[in-house]
Design a protein around this motif. Structure first.
Motif, PDB file in Angstrom:
ATOM      1  N   GLY A 118     -16.796  14.873 -20.654  1.00 37.27           N
ATOM      2  CA  GLY A 118     -18.238  15.040 -20.453  1.00 37.27           C
ATOM      3  C   GLY A 118     -18.965  13.721 -20.604  1.00 37.27           C
ATOM      4  O   GLY A 118     -18.643  12.759 -19.935  1.00 37.27           O
ATOM      5  N   GLY A 119     -19.927  13.635 -21.521  1.00 36.51           N
ATOM      6  CA  GLY A 119     -20.711  12.418 -21.679  1.00 36.51           C
ATOM      7  C   GLY A 119     -20.030  11.339 -22.516  1.00 36.51           C
ATOM      8  O   GLY A 119     -20.546  10.257 -22.671  1.00 36.51           O
ATOM      9  N   HIS A 120     -18.843  11.646 -23.069  1.00 31.61           N
ATOM     10  CA  HIS A 120     -18.135  10.666 -23.897  1.00 31.61           C
ATOM     11  C   HIS A 120     -17.030   9.979 -23.113  1.00 31.61           C
ATOM     12  O   HIS A 120     -16.398  10.601 -22.278  1.00 31.61           O
ATOM     13  CB  HIS A 120     -17.442  11.356 -25.083  1.00 31.61           C
ATOM     14  N   VAL A 121     -16.803   8.711 -23.436  1.00 30.30           N
ATOM     15  CA  VAL A 121     -15.587   8.061 -22.968  1.00 30.30           C
ATOM     16  C   VAL A 121     -14.900   7.471 -24.200  1.00 30.30           C
ATOM     17  O   VAL A 121     -15.523   6.751 -24.979  1.00 30.30           O
ATOM     18  CB  VAL A 121     -15.874   6.938 -21.943  1.00 30.30           C
ATOM     19  N   PHE A 122     -13.651   7.838 -24.414  1.00 29.18           N
ATOM     20  CA  PHE A 122     -12.844   7.286 -25.495  1.00 29.18           C
ATOM     21  C   PHE A 122     -11.858   6.307 -24.884  1.00 29.18           C
ATOM     22  O   PHE A 122     -11.159   6.645 -23.932  1.00 29.18           O
ATOM     23  CB  PHE A 122     -12.049   8.383 -26.212  1.00 29.18           C
ATOM     24  N   GLN A 123     -11.836   5.100 -25.419  1.00 29.52           N
ATOM     25  CA  GLN A 123     -10.902   4.100 -24.925  1.00 29.52           C
ATOM     26  C   GLN A 123     -10.065   3.621 -26.111  1.00 29.52           C
ATOM     27  O   GLN A 123     -10.607   3.100 -27.083  1.00 29.52           O
ATOM     28  CB  GLN A 123     -11.667   2.930 -24.300  1.00 29.52           C
ATOM     29  N   LEU A 124      -8.776   3.845 -26.037  1.00 27.55           N
ATOM     30  CA  LEU A 124      -7.855   3.415 -27.101  1.00 27.55           C
ATOM     31  C   LEU A 124      -6.988   2.307 -26.518  1.00 27.55           C
ATOM     32  O   LEU A 124      -6.524   2.419 -25.387  1.00 27.55           O
ATOM     33  CB  LEU A 124      -6.950   4.569 -27.541  1.00 27.55           C
ATOM     34  N   HIS A 125      -6.775   1.244 -27.311  1.00 21.99           N
ATOM     35  CA  HIS A 125      -6.016   0.145 -26.724  1.00 21.99           C
ATOM     36  C   HIS A 125      -5.346  -0.730 -27.768  1.00 21.99           C
ATOM     37  O   HIS A 125      -5.640  -0.648 -28.960  1.00 21.99           O
ATOM     38  CB  HIS A 125      -6.919  -0.707 -25.819  1.00 21.99           C
ATOM     39  N   VAL A 126      -4.453  -1.549 -27.266  1.00 23.39           N
ATOM     40  CA  VAL A 126      -3.858  -2.608 -28.073  1.00 23.39           C
ATOM     41  C   VAL A 126      -4.173  -3.925 -27.393  1.00 23.39           C
ATOM     42  O   VAL A 126      -4.195  -4.021 -26.169  1.00 23.39           O
ATOM     43  CB  VAL A 126      -2.329  -2.433 -28.244  1.00 23.39           C
ATOM     44  N   THR A 127      -4.452  -4.945 -28.208  1.00 19.35           N
ATOM     45  CA  THR A 127      -4.915  -6.210 -27.661  1.00 19.35           C
ATOM     46  C   THR A 127      -4.549  -7.335 -28.619  1.00 19.35           C
ATOM     47  O   THR A 127      -4.339  -7.095 -29.815  1.00 19.35           O
ATOM     48  CB  THR A 127      -6.449  -6.164 -27.446  1.00 19.35           C
TER      49      THR A 127
END
Lengths: 182, 300
Positions: free
Chosen positions: B249-258
């Motif tokens: 919906g109105g959320h965006v979850f971004q999970l990452h390694v950097t």
């Protein structure tokens, strides 16, 4: 007997040769409305293509799904991308006919029973609805209201937003058609 | 008589066939005209977030939409179990993006690192269209970064010396519903650098992509190439990040390694000291939420 058969035959031939009387529009209106206690959603499309053949009592609609405008831009993006997948299935179409014996020539609004096929998101479903037609001053105005169930058209609604999207969506159609080639 | 009946039945079926044909010919008539007027519709959803991971994407909030983003980068994973693989050492940035028009947005943010404030404008120059009349979307981006750390022993560090600028041209193309790629030439101007060996003007190239795997889940990666010879007083690595985007919906979850702990452009592009080879990898996430702040239009 022979006489009767010949008469029926002649009638059919006449019907087949039938004059068509087309009324057409390229800016008809289609809107859909979803009401739940959590959220009201509406989207409207003012570029609906429609044609009505009042002689043959048949009609057709076609519209681009990305022509639906939502008050929230993000909803519009989700509608196109996640729900109707308008990149794969750009159009919604309807073809149908009515058999009611109506006389549009009187300039009064008449109510009809339309049966036809609605194609949306790659799924074709038979749809029956009542509609009105009104011919005044050479303009044929038509309206129809119906309810559609997203699941019927293979449109999946994820559990997370299920409470926010009505299981039955109200659809309203209004067209103002002009005679073709006149 | 029998022949006549057969003939009648035949005609009846032919007529049925013609009624059907009429239906589809009506539709065909509409389709022809729909094709004739089908406008060059702009492509939407090239990326899910206004940031791909650290790098600005071509996306920006629509008019009157306020996007709130919280970003976290934890410590390096190679710190081991004692620091819970870095989770004990978090740095963060939070920011707001607001759509002034559908082509111009403004953003502000604050990072833990150097107690840095950032502000920027993003303007959409052209939009990719479905018919490929315009093959790419291009944004121009200008950012200003202010280090607000207290240096009590260095009173001469006035705001002039605390400020950094960036200018970017963000060029992206949605190749298919699943694949989007982006190129971002970056110019960074540091008003103050650590030593005279470091350049004030830095040039870099950001490269990023998104591969959608389901309707709401995609894989992202970005690589920010900083040509050598520009930052010399310390060992700087190119920033590489990979992650997943989850949209609800109105959320965006971004999970990452950097290998970058910084979350604003001059920091992750030109001050990345972590190296993938040495295991200086940070786990992190961005969470964003869009709010519609337009006055409610009266319902009819």
């Amino acid at each position: 007997m022979l006489k009767n058969t010949l008469l029926a035959l002649a009638l059919l031939v006449i019907c087949n040769a039938g004059r068509t009387q087309l009324y057409i529009t390229t800016n008809g209106f289609a809107g859909f409305y979803s009401k739940t206690p959590l959220e009201d959603i509406k989207a409207e499309n003012n570029q609906v293509f429609a044609v009505v053949d009042v002689a043959k009592k048949s009609l057709a609609f076609s519209m681009l799904l990305n022509g639906f405008v939502f008050p929230k831009e993000l909803m519009q993006e989700h509608f196109n991308e996640n729900y109707v997948e308008s990149d794969k299935y750009p159009k919604a179409t309807f073809t149908g006919a009515y058999t009611d014996d109506v006389d549009l020539g009187k300039g009064q609004e008449v109510t009809l029973h339309v049966n036809g096929t609605l194609t949306l998101h790659g799924v074709s479903k038979p749809v029956a609805t009542t509609a009105t037609l009104h011919l005044t001053g050479g303009v044929l105005t038509g309206t129809a209201s119906l309810q559609l169930v997203p699941a019927d058209f293979n449109i999946a609604i994820p559990g997370l937003v299920k409470e926010k999207i009505a299981s039955k969506i109200d659809v309203h159609i209004t067209i103002n058609c002009k005679p073709r080639n006149k | 008589m029998r022949i006549l009946k057969t003939f009648f039945i035949l005609i009846f079926f032919i007529s049925l066939g013609q009624v059907k044909a009429q239906d589809s010919s009506l539709l065909k008539m509409l389709d022809d005209s729909i094709a004739a007027v089908k406008k060059s519709v702009p492509v939407t959803g090239t990326f899910k977030g206004t940031k791909i991971i650290d790098l600005q994407s071509v996306e920006a909030p629509a008019k009157n939409v306020l996007n709130f983003m919280i970003q976290h980068r934890f410590g390096t994973i190679n710190q081991g179990a004692y620091n819970l693989f870095g989770l004990d050492n978090a740095t963060m940035r939070f920011g707001f993006d607001y759509g002034i028009t559908n082509t111009l947005s403004v953003g502000v943010g604050r990072s833990t690192f150097e107690k840095m404030f950032d502000g920027y404008l993003k303007y959409k120059l052209i939009k990719q269209t479905e018919d490929n009349a315009l093959p790419v979307t291009v944004d121009i981006f200008g950012g200003l970064y202010y280090n607000s750390l207290k240096y009590d022993s260095k009173p001469y560090l006035t705001s002039k010396y605390r400020t950094t600028y960036t200018a970017e041209l963000i060029i992206a193309r949605k190749f298919s519903r699943n694949l989007s790629l982006q190129l971002t030439p970056v110019w960074i101007h540091n008003n103050l650098v650590a030593t005279t060996a470091d350049k004030n003007n830095l040039f870099a190239l950001g490269m990023a992509g998104r591969l959608k795997i389901t309707r709401r889940l995609s894989l992202t990666a970005e690589y920010n190439y900083l040509p050598s010879g520009q930052v010399n007083s310390f060992k700087v690595y190119n920033s590489f990040s990979a992650g997943v985007d989850i949209e609800t919906g109105g959320h965006v979850f971004q999970l990452h390694v950097t290998n970058s702990q910084g979350m604003v452009d001059p920091v992750f592009i030109a001050q990345t000291t972590g190296s993938w080879g040495a295991g200086n990898i940070y786990f992190g996430f961005n969470v964003s939420r869009a709010f519609n702040v337009a006055k409610k239009t009266k319902q009819l």
